[in-house]
Write an enzyme that holds these catalytic residues in place. Structure first.
Site, PDB file in Angstrom:
ATOM      1  N   ASP A  96       1.120  -1.105   0.070  1.00  0.00           N
ATOM      2  CA  ASP A  96       0.051   0.109  -0.117  1.00  0.00           C
ATOM      3  C   ASP A  96       1.066   1.383   0.019  1.00  0.00           C
ATOM      4  OD1 ASP A  96      -1.854   1.650  -0.145  1.00  0.00           O
ATOM      5  OD2 ASP A  96      -2.654   1.421   1.515  1.00  0.00           O
ATOM      6  N   ALA A  97       1.075   1.634  -1.029  1.00  0.00           N
ATOM      7  CA  ALA A  97       2.081   2.766  -1.337  1.00  0.00           C
ATOM      8  C   ALA A  97       1.133   3.876  -2.209  1.00  0.00           C
ATOM      9  CB  ALA A  97       3.691   2.110  -2.200  1.00  0.00           C
ATOM     10  N   LYS A  98       0.681   3.882  -2.924  1.00  0.00           N
ATOM     11  CA  LYS A  98       0.049   4.589  -3.719  1.00  0.00           C
ATOM     12  C   LYS A  98       0.498   4.916  -4.614  1.00  0.00           C
ATOM     13  CE  LYS A  98      -4.185   4.708  -0.136  1.00  0.00           C
ATOM     14  NZ  LYS A  98      -4.073   3.994   0.977  1.00  0.00           N
ATOM     15  N   ARG A  99       1.595   5.077  -5.397  1.00  0.00           N
ATOM     16  CA  ARG A  99       2.441   5.292  -5.890  1.00  0.00           C
ATOM     17  C   ARG A  99       1.861   6.206  -7.472  1.00  0.00           C
ATOM     18  NH1 ARG A  99       4.639   5.433  -1.515  1.00  0.00           N
ATOM     19  NH2 ARG A  99       7.193   4.528  -1.421  1.00  0.00           N
TER      20      ARG A  99
END
Length: 287
Positions: A96-99
Site C-alpha cells: 500500500d504505497a499509492k504511487r
C-alpha cells in the site's frame, strides 16, 4: 517458468483461505497500544508479530509503506523483511504505497515494488491514477511482465475523495452515451485491462466498503475490488452484498485496526482475523 498472473493467484488464495486482507499499519498510536516504543525496535516487533500470526492463514497482507518509511532506511529494511517473510508463509502481499507519477518516475516507482529481484518485490501495488490513467502505463506493463497486479484508486472511502472521483467528465465515450464521473472512468479502464482474463484479471480497483449503494457503477471489471473501511471505519462484513451487489465475490475486504488492536497477543490476532473471515464468508455466501 513464468509465475501465474496475480489475478489467478489471488483467486486461488481467496478460494482456499477466504478473501480477507489484513493491513500491517504500525502507526504510533497502535505501537503504544501494544506497549511498544515508537522506534525501530517497536516497528520490528510489531511487524514480525503480525506476519507470524497471520501470514500462514489469511489470503492477503497489506503493509502501509508510509509507516515504515518514516523510520528512514532502517524502517524500509524492516518492510523488506516483512514482505519476504509474509510471502514465504503463503500470504500474497499488496504494498500500500499509492504511487503515481509520469514517465520515468512512474517506471522507477513500479520497479521498486514490481520488478523481480527488488528487495520490496510485492504481489501487487496500490497506485494513484490522478495524473491521468495513462500515466500508469509503466506500472501496468511491468505488472504484466512480472506476474504482479495493481490496485487503482477508484472510489475511495475518505470523504475528500469525492471532489475528484465524483467529478463528471465532459463528452461521450465509445462505450457510453452519457458523461460519466472520474471514478467510473477508472473502473472502465480496468475492465479493459482485464478483458478475457481467467479466472480474473490482475488489475483491481480500490472501492470503499463505507460508500453505501454503488449500483450506479459498473463494478464488473473482471478483477478484484480492494475494499477498505471494515471495522474501525464503520462498515461490517454484512454490508458487503448491499454495497457491491453482484461483484461481491470479487471483493477483497480490508481490515486493519479491527484486527491489529488485539495485538501483541498472537492467539488474539488470529482469533480476530478468523472471526472477520467467517463473517465475510457467511455474508458472501448469503448474497
Amino acid at each position: 517458468m513464468s509465475p501465474a498472473p496475480f489475478g489467478a493467484r489471488l483467486r486461488r488464495a481467496m478460494d482456499e483461505r477466504g478473501p480477507l486482507c489484513v493491513g500491517i499499519d504500525p502507526h504510533a498510536s497502535l505501537l503504544a497500544d501494544w506497549g511498544l516504543n515508537d522506534d525501530i525496535g517497536g516497528l520490528e516487533r510489531f511487524s514480525r508479530t503480525v506476519v507470524e500470526a497471520l501470514a500462514g492463514r489469511v489470503a492477503v497482507l497489506k503493509p502501509q509503506s508510509a509507516f515504515f518509511e518514516r523510520f528512514g532506511s532502517r524502517g524500509v529494511a524492516v518492510l523488506e523483511k516483512s514482505v519476504e517473510e509474509a510471502r514465504a508463509a503463503g500470504a500474497l502481499v499488496v504494498m500500500d504505497a499509492k504511487r503515481g507519477d509520469i514517465g520515468s518516475t512512474m517506471a522507477a516507482y513500479a520497479a521498486a515494488f514490481l520488478e523481480k529481484g527488488s528487495p520490496l518485490f510485492s504481489d501487487a501495488l496500490t497506485v494513484s491514477p490522478y495524473l491521468g490513467y495513462g500515466s500508469l502505463k509503466p506500472a501496468v506493463e511491468l505488472a504484466r511482465e512480472s506476474g504482479s497486479g495493481l490496485f487503482v484508486l477508484a472510489l475511495t472511502s475518505n470523504p475528500e475523495g469525492a471532489e475528484v472521483q465524483h467529478a463528471v467528465r465532459p463528452g461521450r465515450t465509445a462505450t457510453t452515451q452519457a458523461p460519466r464521473n472520474v471514478g467510473a472512468t477508472m473502473l472502465a479502464h480496468l475492465a479493459e485491462e482485464n478483458a478475457g482474463q481467467t479466472p480474473m484479471g490482475s488489475f483491481g480497483a480500490v472501492v470503499g466498503a463505507t460508500l453505501g449503494d454503488l449500483s450506479s457503477y459498473d463494478l464488473a471489471i473482471n478483477g478484484p475490488l480492494l475494499a477498505p473501511g471494515i471495522g474501525a471505519q464503520g462498515a461490517t462484513p454484512a454490508d458487503l452484498p448491499r454495497v457491491f451487489g453482484a461483484a461481491v465475490r470479487q471483493v477483497v475486504p480490508n481490515v486493519s485496526r479491527g484486527v491489529l488492536r488485539h495485538g501483541p497477543d498472537i492467539a488474539a490476532l488470529r482469533a480476530s482475523s478468523d472471526l472477520f473471515a467467517e463473517e465475510i464468508r457467511a455474508a458472501v455466501e448469503a448474497a
